[in-house]
Design a protein around this motif. Structure first.
Motif, PDB file in Angstrom:
ATOM      1  N   ILE A   1       5.858  15.480   6.222  1.00 25.57           N
ATOM      2  CA  ILE A   1       5.365  14.391   6.037  1.00 25.57           C
ATOM      3  C   ILE A   1       5.016  14.234   7.211  1.00 25.57           C
ATOM      4  N   ASP A   2       4.209  14.037   7.725  1.00 22.81           N
ATOM      5  CA  ASP A   2       3.365  13.880   9.200  1.00 22.81           C
ATOM      6  C   ASP A   2       2.980  12.250   9.900  1.00 22.81           C
ATOM      7  N   ASP A   3       2.999  12.021  11.401  1.00 19.33           N
ATOM      8  CA  ASP A   3       2.829  10.660  11.332  1.00 19.33           C
ATOM      9  C   ASP A   3       4.028   9.629  10.631  1.00 19.33           C
ATOM     10  N   VAL A   4       4.749   9.680  10.319  1.00 16.68           N
ATOM     11  CA  VAL A   4       5.386   9.162   9.955  1.00 16.68           C
ATOM     12  C   VAL A   4       6.705   8.462  10.878  1.00 16.68           C
ATOM     13  N   VAL A   5       6.483   7.021  10.037  1.00 14.76           N
ATOM     14  CA  VAL A   5       7.717   5.396  11.540  1.00 14.76           C
ATOM     15  C   VAL A   5       8.719   5.491  10.329  1.00 14.76           C
ATOM     16  N   ILE A   6      10.123   6.352  10.615  1.00 12.11           N
ATOM     17  CA  ILE A   6      11.419   5.951  10.396  1.00 12.11           C
ATOM     18  C   ILE A   6      12.350   4.952  10.697  1.00 12.11           C
ATOM     19  N   VAL A   7      12.580   3.521  10.432  1.00 11.67           N
ATOM     20  CA  VAL A   7      13.333   2.530  10.714  1.00 11.67           C
ATOM     21  C   VAL A   7      14.770   2.990  10.291  1.00 11.67           C
TER      22      VAL A   7
ATOM     23  N   GLN B   1       0.793  -1.045  -0.085  1.00  9.44           N
ATOM     24  CA  GLN B   1      -0.246  -0.342  -0.236  1.00  9.44           C
ATOM     25  C   GLN B   1       0.885   1.561   0.523  1.00  9.44           C
ATOM     26  N   ALA B   2       2.062   1.576  -0.805  1.00  8.80           N
ATOM     27  CA  ALA B   2       2.568   1.806  -0.828  1.00  8.80           C
ATOM     28  C   ALA B   2       2.701   2.795  -1.796  1.00  8.80           C
ATOM     29  N   SER B   3       2.706   4.489  -2.546  1.00  9.37           N
ATOM     30  CA  SER B   3       3.102   5.026  -4.599  1.00  9.37           C
ATOM     31  C   SER B   3       4.320   5.575  -3.408  1.00  9.37           C
ATOM     32  N   GLY B   4       5.025   5.957  -4.829  1.00 10.11           N
ATOM     33  CA  GLY B   4       5.703   7.009  -5.147  1.00 10.11           C
ATOM     34  C   GLY B   4       6.884   7.106  -5.584  1.00 10.11           C
ATOM     35  N   VAL B   5       8.284   7.689  -4.951  1.00 13.12           N
ATOM     36  CA  VAL B   5       9.652   7.926  -5.906  1.00 13.12           C
ATOM     37  C   VAL B   5       9.966   6.368  -4.875  1.00 13.12           C
ATOM     38  N   VAL B   6      11.165   5.539  -5.434  1.00 12.54           N
ATOM     39  CA  VAL B   6      12.459   5.515  -4.244  1.00 12.54           C
ATOM     40  C   VAL B   6      13.149   5.054  -5.219  1.00 12.54           C
ATOM     41  N   VAL B   7      14.235   6.039  -4.479  1.00 17.97           N
ATOM     42  CA  VAL B   7      15.935   6.490  -5.769  1.00 17.97           C
ATOM     43  C   VAL B   7      16.788   5.357  -4.364  1.00 17.97           C
ATOM     44  N   SER B   8      17.570   4.433  -5.070  1.00 16.68           N
ATOM     45  CA  SER B   8      17.866   3.339  -3.979  1.00 16.68           C
ATOM     46  C   SER B   8      19.340   3.822  -4.727  1.00 16.68           C
ATOM     47  N   ASP B   9      20.342   4.134  -3.345  1.00 19.62           N
ATOM     48  CA  ASP B   9      22.223   4.216  -4.339  1.00 19.62           C
ATOM     49  C   ASP B   9      22.439   2.982  -3.251  1.00 19.62           C
TER      50      ASP B   9
ATOM     51  N   ASP C   1      21.658  -2.519   6.873  1.00 17.89           N
ATOM     52  CA  ASP C   1      21.008  -2.955   6.671  1.00 17.89           C
ATOM     53  C   ASP C   1      20.080  -2.903   5.726  1.00 17.89           C
ATOM     54  N   ALA C   2      19.043  -2.508   6.862  1.00 12.41           N
ATOM     55  CA  ALA C   2      17.563  -2.555   6.328  1.00 12.41           C
ATOM     56  C   ALA C   2      16.943  -0.726   6.770  1.00 12.41           C
ATOM     57  N   LEU C   3      16.056  -0.572   5.984  1.00 13.90           N
ATOM     58  CA  LEU C   3      15.199   0.412   6.467  1.00 13.90           C
ATOM     59  C   LEU C   3      13.804   0.836   6.217  1.00 13.90           C
ATOM     60  N   LEU C   4      12.880   1.211   7.323  1.00 10.29           N
ATOM     61  CA  LEU C   4      12.189   0.871   6.851  1.00 10.29           C
ATOM     62  C   LEU C   4      10.820   2.242   7.009  1.00 10.29           C
ATOM     63  N   VAL C   5      10.099   2.204   6.200  1.00 11.87           N
ATOM     64  CA  VAL C   5       9.328   4.024   6.169  1.00 11.87           C
ATOM     65  C   VAL C   5       8.190   3.249   6.163  1.00 11.87           C
ATOM     66  N   THR C   6       6.986   3.644   7.237  1.00  7.88           N
ATOM     67  CA  THR C   6       5.361   3.388   7.315  1.00  7.88           C
ATOM     68  C   THR C   6       5.072   4.776   8.392  1.00  7.88           C
ATOM     69  N   THR C   7       3.859   4.436   8.656  1.00  2.00           N
ATOM     70  CA  THR C   7       3.112   5.303   9.417  1.00  2.00           C
ATOM     71  C   THR C   7       2.547   4.528  10.789  1.00  2.00           C
ATOM     72  N   ARG C   8       2.109   5.676  11.528  1.00  2.00           N
ATOM     73  CA  ARG C   8       1.499   4.826  12.972  1.00  2.00           C
ATOM     74  C   ARG C   8       1.181   4.316  12.725  1.00  2.00           C
TER      75      ARG C   8
ATOM     76  N   ALA D   1      11.793  -1.317   3.379  1.00  2.00           N
ATOM     77  CA  ALA D   1      10.760  -1.619   3.372  1.00  2.00           C
ATOM     78  C   ALA D   1       9.043  -0.415   3.664  1.00  2.00           C
ATOM     79  N   LEU D   2       8.413  -0.394   2.597  1.00  2.00           N
ATOM     80  CA  LEU D   2       7.575   0.571   2.719  1.00  2.00           C
ATOM     81  C   LEU D   2       5.999   0.210   2.728  1.00  2.00           C
ATOM     82  N   ILE D   3       5.381   0.620   4.181  1.00  2.00           N
ATOM     83  CA  ILE D   3       4.164   0.417   4.425  1.00  2.00           C
ATOM     84  C   ILE D   3       3.206   1.400   4.684  1.00  2.00           C
ATOM     85  N   GLY D   4       2.058   1.640   3.278  1.00  2.00           N
ATOM     86  CA  GLY D   4       0.615   2.283   4.194  1.00  2.00           C
ATOM     87  C   GLY D   4       1.206   3.546   4.017  1.00  2.00           C
ATOM     88  N   ILE D   5       2.389   4.043   2.742  1.00  2.00           N
ATOM     89  CA  ILE D   5       2.634   5.025   2.001  1.00  2.00           C
ATOM     90  C   ILE D   5       2.545   6.375   1.013  1.00  2.00           C
TER      91      ILE D   5
END
Lengths: 370, 370
Positions: free
Chosen positions: B331-337, A313-321, B341-348, A327-331
């Motif tokens: 960006i509001d109510d975001v959760v970034i971890v 449930q994620a949309s937009g742009v990811v640029v990975s270098d 070696d891993a990145l999570l981007v989601t919301t509360r 992991a993108l969830i609900g954003i």
């Protein structure tokens, strides 16, 4: 003869500008033009060079900062040393393009130069080339020719060119006069421009006889002109390095639009050829989303060779270098740029504000990531 | 004598569970209990140990996986080898707590054990300790005592305990009977529970005579009981390793609630002491936002020693386990971890869905980051 005129063409690629709004992908050590931002497999500078070769062959000059010498030569291995102009410090576009004009003019006073920034995306190729051909024919009649881009939205981020009356030039059926150059407008004004159909975007694409460029430079910026001529006189000799080290730092910083294009337009020496090709200056990460449509099964554009992206449930742009899992969830409409030492998380709507972030990081001394 | 009863207390800390919803911070090699999730400077297991020492001194046993031996010993240098139970593979809570019960019972059949998970956040300390003291007094009358948490919202993530009639026990004025344990409810049912005032959260905190724990384990899970007794008999001797290697893998996997608490409650052997302290199981990153309020000038909670965060119109939670610069814009109510070696981007609001991301990564074979 038409073919003779086209043979006078020499491409010039100014490769400057960090592309601050594309931080942290684009940065001082790896500016925008050194990245593949379209998923084509080519960096922007490589694509710009390749776009000019059908008309210019290897008659292409690149102007860039000394820091980028290695990267540019790696991208353009066919680039001859005498066609690589290195700026010891940035001096804005009038100095960069003016130096190219002065050097090319010394080598051959009949040269018609065409300047195209290293970090723009253009297509399809044949439509672009036809516009350049018309511009060369128009330039040969004694004009500085700007290729204006037919606007697709009321952008407040570009300057505009108001189209004048149609010229009647052999080989350039769509060439017109330029009524005036206008600065970046407010959104309301931009809407009226778009509606009128008379205004085109100023994409900084100039095609002109070097002699005419230098004439207007001398008229409007005599100090800059004198300095560039001094460097150009030494360029193809043994003193190049000594002269450039002495003179370049003293040159005034000014944009080519103010130094040449606008006063030349006022003097009636500027014409326009409309560019009906697709054009993008990749000004921010929202542009990267536009230029790299998501695949059919996803609302997410992913750029980057080693990208390991999980999305739900994620949309937009990811640029990975980096090689990190993302992991993108609900954003929605998110912009994520993941590099080894810096991470940007924003939205498409806020893509322009990246510039302020870079300024704030600079102000706080965190220059290691800029 | 009251003091005699309290002297029978022995703390048990089951330290299992990866904390999947806290990925990528919490992961197989560095589970939730090994992190400082409250900004207190202590990992959750260290804080749990410290919370028990006022009552237990060094009479505290830890049950964890063999993989975490080093990390646990680093966190708890005072932990004696005979108080560290290592599971060669996870066997759920009945085996873990049951083994502690069996070993402690052999050492001293009068022991009253109290089991408290290693990854919960509790405060204030004195309120917690008073509840445990009441639970010990209640346990001494021949009860398995659960400390129920007064619910603060209609959670569907916890089981509930329906409170029965008040008991009349010296040293335990708030102890009551348990009417029943109920499974995680729907949201509607949870609302009726919250409104009634009769239901408390089952936080898995048990205080009980080891003899009574073992009696119900034997009644309900005779195979598990026999295996645990066999291991316990060998534990403080030379055969420990051989016996555990042979027996542990054969043990049934079952939760302590099903193996002991629910059947014991049906038999009238379970009591409850209400816990009116603050309690959080740090179930997801939204909890981390709750537990670490943003500073006055910001809507952003930032966790992480080396965090380098720039934010502009951003709110939510950032957990940084790297030295990278993180820029958040608009960006509001975001959760970034952010981990190496891993990145999570989601919301509360989507914090619970992190579990599915981990499952998907596992299914796709990307286990290096789990």
């Amino acid at each position: 003869m038409a073919t003779d005129i086209l043979d006078r063409f020499y491409g010039v690629i100014p490769a400057g500008g960090v592309g601050t709004r594309l931080w942290p992908l684009s940065r001082a050590a790896a500016p925008k033009f050194l990245h593949d931002l379209t998923g084509s497999g080519s960096t922007l500078i490589r694509a710009t060079y390749d776009r000019l070769t059908p008309l210019a062959g290897e008659r292409i000059m690149v102007v860039t900062g000394t820091a980028h010498r290695g990267a540019v030569c790696e991208q353009l291995p066919e680039l001859d040393d005498h066609n690589l102009l290195l700026e010891s410090e940035p001096k804005d576009s009038a100095a960069a393009i003016g130096l190219a004009a002065a050097i090319l003019h010394r080598r051959d006073p009949e040269t018609i130069m065409g300047s195209f920034a290293a970090d723009q995306v253009v297509g399809p190729l044949e439509v672009f080339l036809e516009a350049v051909r018309e511009a060369i024919h128009t330039a040969a009649t004694g004009k500085i020719v700007t290729i204006g881009i037919r606007p697709t939205l009321p952008s407040t981020g570009f300057g505009y060119i108001r189209q004048g009356g149609r010229l009647d030039i052999e080989g350039a059926p769509s060439a017109t006069d330029v009524a005036e150059f206008v600065e970046k407008p407010s959104e309301d004004v931009a809407r009226t421009y778009l509606a009128s159909g008379d205004y085109l975007w100023n994409a900084g694409m100039f095609v002109a006889p070097t002699s005419l460029m230098l004439k207007h430079l001398e008229l409007n910026q005599p100090e800059l002109h004198a300095g560039l001529q001094e460097i150009a006189a030494a360029w193809d000799g043994d003193d190049r390095q000594a002269v450039i080290e002495r003179v370049w730092p003293t040159l005034p910083k000014i944009a080519i639009d103010y130094a040449v294009a606008e006063p030349a337009a006022a003097a009636g020496d500027v014409a326009m050829v409309p560019g009906i090709f697709t054009w993008d200056d990749v000004g921010d990460f929202a542009a990267i989303g536009r230029l790299n449509p998501a695949s059919e099964n996803s609302d997410l554009t992913v750029l980057g060779d080693g990208a390991r992206v999980y999305s739900d449930q994620a949309s937009g742009v990811v640029v990975s270098d980096s090689k990190r899992v993302i992991a993108l969830i609900g954003i929605d409409d998110v912009v994520i740029v993941d590099t080894p030492d810096a991470l940007l998380v924003t939205t498409r709507d806020h893509a322009q504000q990246v510039k302020q972030a870079v300024e704030a990081l600079k102000a706080s001394g965190q220059v290691d990531v800029l």
